[in-house]
Design a protein around this motif. Structure first.
Motif, PDB file in Angstrom:
ATOM      1  N   CYS A  76       0.853  -1.188   0.000  1.00 36.56           N
ATOM      2  CA  CYS A  76       0.000   0.000   0.000  1.00 36.56           C
ATOM      3  C   CYS A  76       0.892   1.243   0.000  1.00 36.56           C
ATOM      4  O   CYS A  76       2.103   1.150   0.186  1.00 36.56           O
ATOM      5  CB  CYS A  76      -0.963   0.006   1.193  1.00 36.56           C
ATOM      6  SG  CYS A  76      -0.213   0.484   2.765  1.00 36.56           S
ATOM      7  N   SER A  77       0.289   2.393  -0.190  1.00 33.16           N
ATOM      8  CA  SER A  77       1.089   3.613  -0.358  1.00 33.16           C
ATOM      9  C   SER A  77       1.983   3.916   0.845  1.00 33.16           C
ATOM     10  O   SER A  77       3.162   4.222   0.682  1.00 33.16           O
ATOM     11  CB  SER A  77       0.178   4.809  -0.657  1.00 33.16           C
ATOM     12  OG  SER A  77      -0.703   5.041   0.431  1.00 33.16           O
ATOM     13  N   ILE A  78       1.459   3.804   2.058  1.00 38.48           N
ATOM     14  CA  ILE A  78       2.286   4.164   3.216  1.00 38.48           C
ATOM     15  C   ILE A  78       3.306   3.087   3.563  1.00 38.48           C
ATOM     16  O   ILE A  78       4.450   3.388   3.889  1.00 38.48           O
ATOM     17  CB  ILE A  78       1.445   4.564   4.451  1.00 38.48           C
ATOM     18  CG1 ILE A  78       2.368   5.200   5.492  1.00 38.48           C
ATOM     19  CG2 ILE A  78       0.683   3.391   5.020  1.00 38.48           C
ATOM     20  CD1 ILE A  78       1.729   6.214   6.361  1.00 38.48           C
ATOM     21  N   CYS A  79       2.899   1.832   3.468  1.00 36.67           N
ATOM     22  CA  CYS A  79       3.849   0.758   3.775  1.00 36.67           C
ATOM     23  C   CYS A  79       5.008   0.759   2.777  1.00 36.67           C
ATOM     24  O   CYS A  79       6.150   0.484   3.150  1.00 36.67           O
ATOM     25  CB  CYS A  79       3.154  -0.600   3.782  1.00 36.67           C
ATOM     26  SG  CYS A  79       2.091  -0.854   5.231  1.00 36.67           S
ATOM     27  N   THR A  80       4.720   1.084   1.525  1.00 35.52           N
ATOM     28  CA  THR A  80       5.782   1.168   0.522  1.00 35.52           C
ATOM     29  C   THR A  80       6.737   2.306   0.844  1.00 35.52           C
ATOM     30  O   THR A  80       7.956   2.127   0.851  1.00 35.52           O
ATOM     31  CB  THR A  80       5.183   1.358  -0.890  1.00 35.52           C
ATOM     32  OG1 THR A  80       4.380   0.211  -1.192  1.00 35.52           O
ATOM     33  CG2 THR A  80       6.264   1.519  -1.935  1.00 35.52           C
ATOM     34  N   LYS A  81       6.209   3.475   1.169  1.00 36.59           N
ATOM     35  CA  LYS A  81       7.064   4.635   1.454  1.00 36.59           C
ATOM     36  C   LYS A  81       7.906   4.421   2.714  1.00 36.59           C
ATOM     37  O   LYS A  81       9.052   4.846   2.774  1.00 36.59           O
ATOM     38  CB  LYS A  81       6.222   5.901   1.641  1.00 36.59           C
ATOM     39  CG  LYS A  81       5.473   6.328   0.407  1.00 36.59           C
ATOM     40  CD  LYS A  81       6.265   7.309  -0.369  1.00 36.59           C
ATOM     41  CE  LYS A  81       5.413   7.799  -1.547  1.00 36.59           C
ATOM     42  NZ  LYS A  81       6.193   8.594  -2.453  1.00 36.59           N
ATOM     43  N   LYS A  82       7.321   3.759   3.718  1.00 38.88           N
ATOM     44  CA  LYS A  82       8.033   3.569   4.993  1.00 38.88           C
ATOM     45  C   LYS A  82       8.761   2.231   5.070  1.00 38.88           C
ATOM     46  O   LYS A  82       9.438   1.972   6.055  1.00 38.88           O
ATOM     47  CB  LYS A  82       7.047   3.617   6.165  1.00 38.88           C
ATOM     48  CG  LYS A  82       6.469   4.958   6.428  1.00 38.88           C
ATOM     49  CD  LYS A  82       5.712   5.007   7.726  1.00 38.88           C
ATOM     50  CE  LYS A  82       4.763   3.867   7.852  1.00 38.88           C
ATOM     51  NZ  LYS A  82       4.149   3.728   9.145  1.00 38.88           N
ATOM     52  N   GLN A  83       8.572   1.384   4.045  1.00 37.01           N
ATOM     53  CA  GLN A  83       9.117   0.015   4.104  1.00 37.01           C
ATOM     54  C   GLN A  83       8.609  -0.672   5.370  1.00 37.01           C
ATOM     55  O   GLN A  83       9.374  -1.244   6.135  1.00 37.01           O
ATOM     56  CB  GLN A  83      10.633   0.034   4.033  1.00 37.01           C
ATOM     57  CG  GLN A  83      11.158   0.756   2.829  1.00 37.01           C
ATOM     58  CD  GLN A  83      11.879  -0.138   1.856  1.00 37.01           C
ATOM     59  OE1 GLN A  83      12.465  -1.138   2.239  1.00 37.01           O
ATOM     60  NE2 GLN A  83      11.821   0.220   0.599  1.00 37.01           N
ATOM     61  N   ASN A  84       7.299  -0.572   5.581  1.00 38.21           N
ATOM     62  CA  ASN A  84       6.655  -1.051   6.802  1.00 38.21           C
ATOM     63  C   ASN A  84       6.386  -2.552   6.742  1.00 38.21           C
ATOM     64  O   ASN A  84       5.283  -2.978   6.470  1.00 38.21           O
ATOM     65  CB  ASN A  84       5.348  -0.284   7.033  1.00 38.21           C
ATOM     66  CG  ASN A  84       4.646  -0.727   8.300  1.00 38.21           C
ATOM     67  OD1 ASN A  84       5.280  -1.192   9.233  1.00 38.21           O
ATOM     68  ND2 ASN A  84       3.346  -0.585   8.326  1.00 38.21           N
ATOM     69  N   ARG A  85       7.404  -3.332   7.017  1.00 39.82           N
ATOM     70  CA  ARG A  85       7.200  -4.774   7.173  1.00 39.82           C
ATOM     71  C   ARG A  85       6.882  -4.999   8.649  1.00 39.82           C
ATOM     72  O   ARG A  85       7.525  -4.419   9.516  1.00 39.82           O
ATOM     73  CB  ARG A  85       8.460  -5.521   6.747  1.00 39.82           C
ATOM     74  CG  ARG A  85       8.678  -5.427   5.249  1.00 39.82           C
ATOM     75  CD  ARG A  85      10.034  -5.981   4.842  1.00 39.82           C
ATOM     76  NE  ARG A  85      10.284  -5.739   3.441  1.00 39.82           N
ATOM     77  CZ  ARG A  85      10.819  -4.608   2.953  1.00 39.82           C
ATOM     78  NH1 ARG A  85      11.169  -3.636   3.767  1.00 39.82           N
ATOM     79  NH2 ARG A  85      11.015  -4.467   1.664  1.00 39.82           N
ATOM     80  N   HIS A  86       5.888  -5.861   8.915  1.00 43.85           N
ATOM     81  CA  HIS A  86       5.439  -6.008  10.302  1.00 43.85           C
ATOM     82  C   HIS A  86       4.801  -7.375  10.543  1.00 43.85           C
ATOM     83  O   HIS A  86       4.344  -8.026   9.610  1.00 43.85           O
ATOM     84  CB  HIS A  86       4.427  -4.905  10.639  1.00 43.85           C
ATOM     85  CG  HIS A  86       3.221  -4.925   9.755  1.00 43.85           C
ATOM     86  ND1 HIS A  86       3.213  -4.364   8.491  1.00 43.85           N
ATOM     87  CD2 HIS A  86       1.986  -5.457   9.923  1.00 43.85           C
ATOM     88  CE1 HIS A  86       2.030  -4.547   7.935  1.00 43.85           C
ATOM     89  NE2 HIS A  86       1.270  -5.213   8.787  1.00 43.85           N
ATOM     90  N   PHE A  87       4.790  -7.771  11.806  1.00 47.00           N
ATOM     91  CA  PHE A  87       4.026  -8.949  12.228  1.00 47.00           C
ATOM     92  C   PHE A  87       2.967  -8.465  13.204  1.00 47.00           C
ATOM     93  O   PHE A  87       3.112  -7.411  13.818  1.00 47.00           O
ATOM     94  CB  PHE A  87       4.920 -10.050  12.814  1.00 47.00           C
ATOM     95  CG  PHE A  87       5.666  -9.680  14.065  1.00 47.00           C
ATOM     96  CD1 PHE A  87       5.184 -10.036  15.318  1.00 47.00           C
ATOM     97  CD2 PHE A  87       6.884  -9.009  13.989  1.00 47.00           C
ATOM     98  CE1 PHE A  87       5.886  -9.708  16.466  1.00 47.00           C
ATOM     99  CE2 PHE A  87       7.604  -8.686  15.138  1.00 47.00           C
ATOM    100  CZ  PHE A  87       7.100  -9.037  16.380  1.00 47.00           C
ATOM    101  N   ILE A  88       1.885  -9.217  13.317  1.00 46.76           N
ATOM    102  CA  ILE A  88       0.721  -8.771  14.085  1.00 46.76           C
ATOM    103  C   ILE A  88       0.568  -9.598  15.358  1.00 46.76           C
ATOM    104  O   ILE A  88       0.702 -10.822  15.330  1.00 46.76           O
ATOM    105  CB  ILE A  88      -0.556  -8.861  13.225  1.00 46.76           C
ATOM    106  CG1 ILE A  88      -0.408  -7.961  11.994  1.00 46.76           C
ATOM    107  CG2 ILE A  88      -1.793  -8.490  14.038  1.00 46.76           C
ATOM    108  CD1 ILE A  88      -1.493  -8.145  10.951  1.00 46.76           C
ATOM    109  N   VAL A  89       0.287  -8.904  16.461  1.00 48.61           N
ATOM    110  CA  VAL A  89       0.052  -9.561  17.748  1.00 48.61           C
ATOM    111  C   VAL A  89      -1.195  -8.966  18.407  1.00 48.61           C
ATOM    112  O   VAL A  89      -1.558  -7.827  18.132  1.00 48.61           O
ATOM    113  CB  VAL A  89       1.256  -9.405  18.709  1.00 48.61           C
ATOM    114  CG1 VAL A  89       2.491 -10.074  18.152  1.00 48.61           C
ATOM    115  CG2 VAL A  89       1.514  -7.963  19.053  1.00 48.61           C
ATOM    116  N   PRO A  90      -1.845  -9.734  19.287  1.00 46.72           N
ATOM    117  CA  PRO A  90      -2.957  -9.179  20.061  1.00 46.72           C
ATOM    118  C   PRO A  90      -2.464  -8.077  21.000  1.00 46.72           C
ATOM    119  O   PRO A  90      -1.312  -8.106  21.462  1.00 46.72           O
ATOM    120  CB  PRO A  90      -3.455 -10.370  20.879  1.00 46.72           C
ATOM    121  CG  PRO A  90      -2.886 -11.587  20.233  1.00 46.72           C
ATOM    122  CD  PRO A  90      -1.618 -11.155  19.565  1.00 46.72           C
TER     123      PRO A  90
END
Length: 177
Positions: A76-90
């Protein structure tokens, strides 16, 4: 006196043994404490405590997650610009240790995703993802060394967010304990 150096050598050896025993007992207590903490909560069973934070150190957190991370690489636009790789937790597995007053938030479009970052250094070490507003997206590159064993990266088509998330079998459940 010929025995004085010998006595000193024996005392040093005894001192080293005491130090080694003290260090060993401290490690055992630390291990016992950690294993008792893990066994107290079935939610944390099989998980490790990762710690991390921003670049300047103003923001610090801990998160309980697998040592084997499933990381999303969104286009997406922001994840691409920030290189936002992430894992999800509760949310229940995330704890902000310091820096709440040093965080600021950026939102756009639906304003559901809360992109939090450090006011000082600008690093986003975690955020609240649109797909999982009841959890956190954690940047694995902001974790301290030593607790991550493997990382598997999955590309997700954030340019077509509704379709991608709707078709994904598990993403919405990743923030559930």
């Amino acid at each position: 006196m010929d025995t004085f150096p010998g006595v000193l050598q024996l005392l040093k050896a005894d001192l080293n043994n005491v130090y080694s025993l003290t260090a060993l007992l401290a490690k055992k207590r630390e291990y016992d404490h950690k294993s008792s903490v893990v066994s107290l909560s079935s939610e944390h069973r099989g998980l490790v405590k990762h710690t991390g934070g921003c670049h300047c150190g103003a923001v610090r957190f801990e998160v309980w997650a697998s040592p084997h991370l499933h990381v999303f690489n969104c286009n997406c636009s922001i994840c691409t610009k920030k290189q936002n790789r992430h894992f999800i937790v509760p949310a229940s597995r995330f704890k902000l240790l310091q820096g709440a007053d040093n965080l600021t938030t950026y939102t756009f479009n639906t304003h559901r995703a809360q992109h939090t970052f450090c006011k000082t250094c600008g690093v986003q070490s975690f955020y609240t993802p649109r797909s999982n507003p009841d959890g956190y997206g954690i940047a694995p590159h902001c974790l301290d060394d030593g607790t991550v064993q493997t990382i598997v990266t999955e590309d997700i088509n954030g340019k077509e967010w509704e379709k991608a998330v709707g078709e994904h079998k598990t993403i919405r459940d990743m923030s559930k304990p």
